[in-house]
Design a protein around this motif. Structure first.
Motif, PDB file in Angstrom:
ATOM      1  N   ALA A 114       0.829  -1.212   0.000  1.00  0.00           N
ATOM      2  CA  ALA A 114       0.000   0.000   0.000  1.00  0.00           C
ATOM      3  C   ALA A 114       0.864   1.262   0.000  1.00  0.00           C
ATOM      4  CB  ALA A 114      -0.939  -0.014   1.213  1.00  0.00           C
ATOM      5  N   VAL A 115       1.945   1.234   0.742  1.00  0.00           N
ATOM      6  CA  VAL A 115       2.796   2.425   0.845  1.00  0.00           C
ATOM      7  C   VAL A 115       3.766   2.523  -0.339  1.00  0.00           C
ATOM      8  CG1 VAL A 115       4.598   3.557   2.224  1.00  0.00           C
ATOM      9  CG2 VAL A 115       2.594   2.543   3.361  1.00  0.00           C
ATOM     10  N   ALA A 116       4.386   1.401  -0.696  1.00  0.00           N
ATOM     11  CA  ALA A 116       5.407   1.454  -1.755  1.00  0.00           C
ATOM     12  C   ALA A 116       4.770   1.569  -3.134  1.00  0.00           C
ATOM     13  CB  ALA A 116       6.293   0.209  -1.695  1.00  0.00           C
ATOM     14  N   GLY A 117       3.719   0.815  -3.371  1.00  0.00           N
ATOM     15  CA  GLY A 117       3.106   0.778  -4.698  1.00  0.00           C
ATOM     16  C   GLY A 117       3.827  -0.195  -5.618  1.00  0.00           C
ATOM     17  N   GLU A 118       3.070  -0.730  -6.572  1.00  0.00           N
ATOM     18  CA  GLU A 118       3.627  -1.761  -7.451  1.00  0.00           C
ATOM     19  C   GLU A 118       4.790  -1.255  -8.306  1.00  0.00           C
ATOM     20  OE1 GLU A 118       0.752  -4.302  -9.173  1.00  0.00           O
ATOM     21  OE2 GLU A 118       2.147  -5.214 -10.585  1.00  0.00           O
ATOM     22  N   PRO A 119       4.703  -0.055  -8.898  1.00  0.00           N
ATOM     23  CA  PRO A 119       5.835   0.375  -9.743  1.00  0.00           C
ATOM     24  C   PRO A 119       7.151   0.443  -8.972  1.00  0.00           C
ATOM     25  CG  PRO A 119       3.903   1.729 -10.178  1.00  0.00           C
ATOM     26  CD  PRO A 119       3.575   0.890  -8.973  1.00  0.00           C
ATOM     27  N   ARG A 120       7.099   0.915  -7.735  1.00  0.00           N
ATOM     28  CA  ARG A 120       8.350   1.039  -6.986  1.00  0.00           C
ATOM     29  C   ARG A 120       8.875  -0.332  -6.566  1.00  0.00           C
ATOM     30  NH1 ARG A 120       9.941   5.945  -4.613  1.00  0.00           N
ATOM     31  NH2 ARG A 120       7.749   6.523  -4.381  1.00  0.00           N
ATOM     32  N   LEU A 121       7.973  -1.248  -6.220  1.00  0.00           N
ATOM     33  CA  LEU A 121       8.422  -2.597  -5.867  1.00  0.00           C
ATOM     34  C   LEU A 121       9.079  -3.269  -7.070  1.00  0.00           C
ATOM     35  CD1 LEU A 121       5.364  -3.683  -3.697  1.00  0.00           C
ATOM     36  CD2 LEU A 121       7.731  -3.494  -2.883  1.00  0.00           C
ATOM     37  N   ARG A 122       8.485  -3.090  -8.242  1.00  0.00           N
ATOM     38  CA  ARG A 122       9.082  -3.694  -9.449  1.00  0.00           C
ATOM     39  C   ARG A 122      10.419  -3.031  -9.791  1.00  0.00           C
ATOM     40  NH1 ARG A 122       6.234  -7.549 -11.853  1.00  0.00           N
ATOM     41  NH2 ARG A 122       4.071  -7.767 -11.192  1.00  0.00           N
ATOM     42  N   ALA A 123      10.495  -1.740  -9.588  1.00  0.00           N
ATOM     43  CA  ALA A 123      11.766  -1.041  -9.836  1.00  0.00           C
ATOM     44  C   ALA A 123      12.841  -1.515  -8.862  1.00  0.00           C
ATOM     45  CB  ALA A 123      11.560   0.468  -9.702  1.00  0.00           C
ATOM     46  N   LEU A 124      12.431  -1.772  -7.631  1.00  0.00           N
ATOM     47  CA  LEU A 124      13.377  -2.270  -6.623  1.00  0.00           C
ATOM     48  C   LEU A 124      13.975  -3.609  -7.060  1.00  0.00           C
ATOM     49  CD1 LEU A 124      14.607  -2.201  -3.713  1.00  0.00           C
ATOM     50  CD2 LEU A 124      12.561  -3.476  -2.988  1.00  0.00           C
ATOM     51  N   VAL A 125      13.117  -4.512  -7.499  1.00  0.00           N
ATOM     52  CA  VAL A 125      13.599  -5.843  -7.901  1.00  0.00           C
ATOM     53  C   VAL A 125      14.515  -5.733  -9.121  1.00  0.00           C
ATOM     54  CG1 VAL A 125      12.889  -8.109  -8.766  1.00  0.00           C
ATOM     55  CG2 VAL A 125      11.616  -7.029  -6.892  1.00  0.00           C
ATOM     56  N   LEU A 126      14.154  -4.879 -10.051  1.00  0.00           N
ATOM     57  CA  LEU A 126      15.009  -4.706 -11.227  1.00  0.00           C
ATOM     58  C   LEU A 126      16.378  -4.150 -10.834  1.00  0.00           C
ATOM     59  CD1 LEU A 126      15.608  -4.713 -14.233  1.00  0.00           C
ATOM     60  CD2 LEU A 126      14.410  -2.508 -14.424  1.00  0.00           C
ATOM     61  N   ARG A 127      16.389  -3.088 -10.013  1.00  0.00           N
ATOM     62  CA  ARG A 127      17.677  -2.506  -9.593  1.00  0.00           C
ATOM     63  C   ARG A 127      18.511  -3.526  -8.825  1.00  0.00           C
ATOM     64  NH1 ARG A 127      20.900  -0.291 -11.403  1.00  0.00           N
ATOM     65  NH2 ARG A 127      21.872   0.687  -9.605  1.00  0.00           N
ATOM     66  N   HIS A 128      17.842  -4.276  -7.960  1.00  0.00           N
ATOM     67  CA  HIS A 128      18.549  -5.297  -7.182  1.00  0.00           C
ATOM     68  C   HIS A 128      19.238  -6.297  -8.115  1.00  0.00           C
ATOM     69  CE1 HIS A 128      18.323  -8.771  -4.051  1.00  0.00           C
ATOM     70  NE2 HIS A 128      19.434  -8.095  -3.876  1.00  0.00           N
ATOM     71  N   HIS A 129      18.505  -6.745  -9.120  1.00  0.00           N
ATOM     72  CA  HIS A 129      19.077  -7.758 -10.011  1.00  0.00           C
ATOM     73  C   HIS A 129      20.123  -7.172 -10.956  1.00  0.00           C
ATOM     74  CE1 HIS A 129      15.970 -10.256  -8.300  1.00  0.00           C
ATOM     75  NE2 HIS A 129      16.600 -11.292  -8.808  1.00  0.00           N
TER      76      HIS A 129
ATOM     77  N   LEU B  97      17.389  -0.320  -2.327  1.00  0.00           N
ATOM     78  CA  LEU B  97      16.348   0.431  -1.608  1.00  0.00           C
ATOM     79  C   LEU B  97      16.593   1.930  -1.748  1.00  0.00           C
ATOM     80  CD1 LEU B  97      16.036  -1.651   1.719  1.00  0.00           C
ATOM     81  CD2 LEU B  97      14.313  -1.482  -0.093  1.00  0.00           C
ATOM     82  N   ASP B  98      17.857   2.314  -1.623  1.00  0.00           N
ATOM     83  CA  ASP B  98      18.189   3.733  -1.812  1.00  0.00           C
ATOM     84  C   ASP B  98      18.002   4.157  -3.265  1.00  0.00           C
ATOM     85  OD1 ASP B  98      18.760   4.224   0.829  1.00  0.00           O
ATOM     86  OD2 ASP B  98      20.907   3.835   0.622  1.00  0.00           O
ATOM     87  N   ASP B  99      18.416   3.297  -4.182  1.00  0.00           N
ATOM     88  CA  ASP B  99      18.319   3.627  -5.615  1.00  0.00           C
ATOM     89  C   ASP B  99      16.898   4.037  -6.009  1.00  0.00           C
ATOM     90  OD1 ASP B  99      20.985   2.951  -5.963  1.00  0.00           O
ATOM     91  OD2 ASP B  99      20.575   0.967  -6.805  1.00  0.00           O
ATOM     92  N   VAL B 100      15.913   3.347  -5.433  1.00  0.00           N
ATOM     93  CA  VAL B 100      14.525   3.597  -5.853  1.00  0.00           C
ATOM     94  C   VAL B 100      13.770   4.461  -4.845  1.00  0.00           C
ATOM     95  CG1 VAL B 100      14.468   1.426  -7.139  1.00  0.00           C
ATOM     96  CG2 VAL B 100      13.540   1.491  -4.797  1.00  0.00           C
ATOM     97  N   GLY B 101      14.469   4.999  -3.861  1.00  0.00           N
ATOM     98  CA  GLY B 101      13.801   5.837  -2.865  1.00  0.00           C
ATOM     99  C   GLY B 101      12.710   5.101  -2.107  1.00  0.00           C
ATOM    100  N   PHE B 102      13.044   3.915  -1.626  1.00  0.00           N
ATOM    101  CA  PHE B 102      12.053   3.105  -0.911  1.00  0.00           C
ATOM    102  C   PHE B 102      11.606   3.858   0.341  1.00  0.00           C
ATOM    103  CE2 PHE B 102      10.438  -0.801   1.152  1.00  0.00           C
ATOM    104  CZ  PHE B 102       9.824  -1.404   0.063  1.00  0.00           C
ATOM    105  N   PRO B 103      10.294   3.935   0.594  1.00  0.00           N
ATOM    106  CA  PRO B 103       9.794   4.759   1.706  1.00  0.00           C
ATOM    107  C   PRO B 103      10.352   4.320   3.060  1.00  0.00           C
ATOM    108  CG  PRO B 103       7.992   4.143   0.236  1.00  0.00           C
ATOM    109  CD  PRO B 103       9.191   3.357  -0.201  1.00  0.00           C
ATOM    110  N   ASP B 104      10.817   5.292   3.823  1.00  0.00           N
ATOM    111  CA  ASP B 104      11.424   4.994   5.123  1.00  0.00           C
ATOM    112  C   ASP B 104      10.482   4.236   6.051  1.00  0.00           C
ATOM    113  OD1 ASP B 104      13.827   6.140   4.503  1.00  0.00           O
ATOM    114  OD2 ASP B 104      13.345   8.098   5.384  1.00  0.00           O
TER     115      ASP B 104
END
Lengths: 212, 212
Positions: free
Chosen positions: B62-77, B151-158
Motif C-alpha cells: 500500500a505504501v510502496a506501490g507496485e511500480p516502486r516494488l518492481r523497480a526495486l527488484v530490477l535494480r537489485h538484479h 532500496l536507496d536507488d529507488v527511494g524506498f519509503p522509510d
C-alpha cells in the motif's frame, strides 16, 4: 537432483529456477504467499540434523589390527579416486599417498591405536577441514558405498563391522556442506547398509550440478 | 574462507585439507579422538538454524506501490548481475528480464499486491528452487548488501523499510545451501543493517572457493 537442473548452464540461473524446476519436491504449499493485514511469522526450523555419533571402542583396533585398518583406508581412497567424487582427491601420487596416510592415522587413533594423528595434526575438526570441498548428500552416499566395498576388499572382520560402520555412517553426515534437498540425508545403519546401498554399487555417474 | 583454501586447485584435495587449513576455526577440541574401552557417543547437533521469518503485512504494498516494488527488484538484479555472485544470473537479456519479472511478481504478492506469482507459478518453494545454485553465507551477504543499495536507488519509503527488510533478511538465510563455516550466518536486523553491511558495500571480489 532433477534432470532439468542437471542441464542448466552457467549464467542461465534466473530462467532455470522458475520455469523448469517444478519437479523439485516442495513442502511449502501450506504457506499462502499473499499478504494480509498483519505481519505473519513463519516458524523457525533447521536444515541439516547431525545425529549422535557412536565413536568406536578400542576393540576395533584390537581385532582389526593396524595393517588392515591402513589397507582399508588405502583401498577406500583408491576406490574414491575412481568414483564420481574422484575430483576431490589428489591426482599427484605423492600427495595422494600423504593424504591416505593422514586419514589412516585418524582411523587408527579413533579405533584405539597409536595417537599419531593428534600428535601431527592437532584436534581433528573433520567438518571444518572439509569445508573447502563441496560435499552433498549424494557424495556422502558414494563415500559410504566405496567404504562398504573396501571392507570386503580387505576382509574386514565381521565381528567389528557393525561398530566400525555405525561410526562412519553417522560421522559422514557431518561432512555434508552442500544441501540439494529438504529431506534429511539417508541413514544406512548396520546390518541393513549393504542392502540399502546395493543400488549405488553399480550406479552410473551422477548428474552434473549447476556450477556455482 | 581462509586464504589457503582460496588457493586450492581441483584434485589437490587430500593435501589441502590437512596441511594448509589449520587456520579454519575449530570448535571440536573438547573431543578426544583416541578410543577407550567403550563406545562414546558424540551428541546430536544441527547445522544451519532457520530463524522465524516475519512475512510482511499488506501495508508494504500500500505504501510502496507496485511500480516502486518492481523497480526495486530490477535494480537489485542489475546490481547482483554485476556483483561477485553475478554468475548465478542469466546473461541473456530476455531471460534476465523474465527472471526479474517473476521475482517481482513474488515480492508484489508477498507484500499485499496482486497474486500473479502464485497464479503463474504455484507455491513458491523458495529454498527448493534455489537448490541448483550454490549459495553460501557470503553470497547471502552480497545479496543483502545489493538489496540495501537498491532500496536507496529507488527511494524506498522509510516508514516501511524495517518491515520489508526484516522479512528478506530472515528469509535469505533459508536460501543458503552451501556451508563454509560452523557459525550461524550473520544477522542484519533493521535498523543496524546499513551499518553492519557497510564494509561489504566496497568489498573487493570474494576469494574463489575450491571447485566441487
Amino acid at each position: 537432483m532433477s534432470g532439468s537442473a542437471s542441464a542448466c548452464t552457467e549464467g542461465e540461473g534466473l530462467l532455470v529456477m522458475g520455469a523448469q524446476d517444478r519437479n523439485f519436491a516442495c513442502s511449502n504449499s501450506g504457506h499462502l504467499l499473499a499478504a494480509g493485514k498483519r505481519v505473519r511469522w513463519k516458524d523457525a526450523a533447521s536444515d541439516l540434523d547431525f545425529p549422535p555419533v557412536p565413536f568406536p571402542s578400542d576393540r576395533v583396533f584390537a581385532v582389526a589390527g593396524e595393517p588392515r585398518l591402513r589397507a582399508l583406508v588405502l583401498r577406500h581412497h583408491e576406490r574414491l579416486r575412481e568414483s564420481s567424487v574422484g575430483h576431490l582427491f589428489a591426482r599427484d601420487p605423492i600427495r595422494f599417498a600423504a593424504g591416505v596416510e593422514r586419514v589412516a592415522d585418524f582411523i587408527v587413533e579413533a579405533t584405539g591405536g597409536p595417537t599419531r594423528y593428534t600428535l601431527l595434526n592437532g584436534p581433528s575438526c573433520m567438518r571444518t577441514q572439509h569445508f573447502p570441498f563441496t560435499i552433498d548428500e549424494q557424495a556422502r552416499d558414494v563415500w559410504l558405498t566405496q567404504m562398504l566395498l573396501a571392507l570386503d576388499d580387505v576382509g574386514f572382520p565381521d565381528e567389528i563391522r557393525r561398530e566400525f560402520w555405525n561410526w562412519v555412517e553417522a560421522m559422514s553426515i557431518r561432512m555434508i556442506n552442500r544441501r540439494t534437498m529438504r529431506a534429511q540425508p539417508n541413514r544406512y545403519p548396520w546390518p541393513e547398509a549393504p542392502i540399502k546401498l546395493r543400488p549405488l554399487m553399480t550406479a552410473s555417474p551422477r548428474p552434473v550440478m549447476c556450477p556455482r
